[in-house]
Write an enzyme that holds these catalytic residues in place. Sequence first.
Site, PDB file in Angstrom:
ATOM      1  N   GLU A  46       0.850  -1.203   0.000  1.00 18.67           N
ATOM      2  CA  GLU A  46       0.000   0.000   0.000  1.00 18.67           C
ATOM      3  C   GLU A  46       0.884   1.251   0.000  1.00 18.67           C
ATOM      4  OE1 GLU A  46      -1.599   0.780   3.937  1.00 18.67           O
ATOM      5  OE2 GLU A  46      -3.388   1.737   3.123  1.00 18.67           O
ATOM      6  N   LYS A 123      -9.392   2.009  -1.963  1.00 24.02           N
ATOM      7  CA  LYS A 123      -9.604   1.464  -0.610  1.00 24.02           C
ATOM      8  C   LYS A 123     -10.955   1.879  -0.026  1.00 24.02           C
ATOM      9  CE  LYS A 123      -7.063   1.221   3.818  1.00 24.02           C
ATOM     10  NZ  LYS A 123      -5.806   1.637   4.473  1.00 24.02           N
ATOM     11  N   CYS A 168      -4.803  -3.018   2.766  1.00 25.25           N
ATOM     12  CA  CYS A 168      -4.529  -2.927   4.201  1.00 25.25           C
ATOM     13  C   CYS A 168      -5.729  -3.211   5.088  1.00 25.25           C
ATOM     14  CB  CYS A 168      -3.884  -1.590   4.540  1.00 25.25           C
ATOM     15  SG  CYS A 168      -3.117  -1.654   6.180  1.00 25.25           S
TER      16      CYS A 168
HETATM   17  N1  CDV Z   1      -2.983   1.339   6.616  1.00 28.68           N
HETATM   18  C1  CDV Z   1      -3.927   0.708   7.362  1.00 28.68           C
HETATM   19  O1  CDV Z   1      -5.040   0.512   6.913  1.00 28.68           O
HETATM   20  N2  CDV Z   1      -3.558   0.345   8.627  1.00 28.68           N
HETATM   21  C2  CDV Z   1      -4.455  -0.273   9.552  1.00 28.68           C
HETATM   22  C3  CDV Z   1      -4.066   0.043  10.960  1.00 28.68           C
HETATM   23  C4  CDV Z   1      -4.308   1.452  11.308  1.00 28.68           C
HETATM   24  C5  CDV Z   1      -4.788  -0.831  11.965  1.00 28.68           C
HETATM   25  C6  CDV Z   1      -4.513  -1.782   9.389  1.00 28.68           C
HETATM   26  O2  CDV Z   1      -5.620  -2.324   9.386  1.00 28.68           O
HETATM   27  O3  CDV Z   1      -3.470  -2.427   9.315  1.00 28.68           O
END
Ligand code: CDV
Length: 310
Positions: A46, A123, A168
């Site tokens: 990401e 996202k 993510c």
């Molecule tokens: N970049 C992200 O989406 N990070 C989140 C953190 C903040 C928990 C994740 O779900 O890994």
Amino acid sequence: MRTVTVAGAQLGPIQKAESREQVVARMIDLMDQAKAKGADLIVYPELALTTFFPRWYMEDQAEVDKWFEKEMPNAATQPLFDRAKEYGMGMSFGYAELTPDGHHFNTSILTDKTGRIVGKYRKTHLPGHAEFDTERAFQHLEKRYFEPGDTGFPVFRTMGGIFGMCICNDRRWPEVYRVMGLQGVEMVVLGYNTPSVNSQKGEEAGDKRIFHSNLSMQAGAYQNSTWVVGIAKAGSEDGHPLMGGSVIINPDGEIMAQAKTEDDELIVHACDLDDTIFGKETIFNFAKHRRIEHYGLITSQVGVVVPPEK
Ligand code: CDV
């Protein structure tokens, strides 16, 4: 057999002062290593081109926009596209996207083996907050800088299979995999920037963070009988540690390759897309076994509604 040899290209930390050109040079170096290992597809994290800038609070929109790409490819990333085309290698990476009509998204793309962009995903699940939060050990301002994605979870036919993307925090939500599973996805590729410590629960760190990440991705893989490739940006960015642990997970939910460092590191696995067939035709044969008449709450309600007390 439909083998796609996947190279997961974990990136070590990118400091705030590092340029896109410096990062792209590192990405190309990983691509060279991937070529030597026979990779068909390389997957980067990401927001791969910069430091994880949502940890920094900014009020000046011009300053914010400097972290965004107005076109893809652009001058800084063209060498990456050129090398991927030369190698006949598909690729996926994340970046901050500023659209011509002024929208800001946290985006991933997928290219085919000619370097052509065949898929884009924005996202959906943006973690964090929009205003400076004095209660947190550090900031996570994705809700300030990005809009929730408008793509949904499309899948793309390329490289002889059906591919999907998420980014993510999306990987923690079962609906994400299921929506792609319902489109027959055979490989989900995703990148992450996950702080090594929970900003709201300091004692949650290290192994537990990796456990939750793998638990989510392994369940998504197994329950939808799909490969899942989860690739980290890791290490300490200007004193802010991100966890590593990039993985390639098979459709049985087993980890087939895992990064050991928090630096630039390649993990490689020959993934047979036909390994998805058994699960899709048996225990997770959706057409035979799903009972959608009981799933209405999933799309009609966001938060928890407890039954009234008697
Ligand atoms: N970049 C992200 O989406 N990070 C989140 C953190 C903040 C928990 C994740 O779900 O890994």
